[in-house]
Design a protein around this motif. Sequence first.
Motif: not given
Length: 139
Positions: A47-56, A80-83, A86-90
């Motif tokens: 869920e924290q990964v999902r929330r982080t990705m939603a911001q981008v 996991a959030v950092g990964f 990185v996925f979103l940026k790369q």
Amino acid sequence: MARIKLSEYGYTPFQRLLGHNEMVMEKWRQLGIVLEQDGLLPKDLKEQVRRTMAQVNGCEYCKGKGKPEPASFNEKTSIAVGFAEVFLKQKGNISNSIFDLLRESFSDEEISELSAFIAFTTASQSFGAMLQLEASNED
């Protein structure tokens, strides 16, 4: 307002956009249930990964479900959030050294689950952004 009308099929606005093809909506929903629940990785981490990705990823509907809560992160969640960041940026072009770092905290099986979750979440959030699904209190 979404770019297309909501179908009659589905429980949430997101499902109702997918519901124009009931089979796609149902299979998408089923995969979401599997990936979002506790598996090798806890659902709170995902869920924290999902929330982080939603911001981008640009889906207002997804952003409306809450921002990440870094104060609640443990070490594994932080990694996991950092990964995911990185996925979103790369744009998926992730170096082997990142996976070497992941392996210090995650098994190959956990990396597979995390990667599948990130890919599925990206697809879901891209769908919502593409169709301009807005934040809703209907969930």
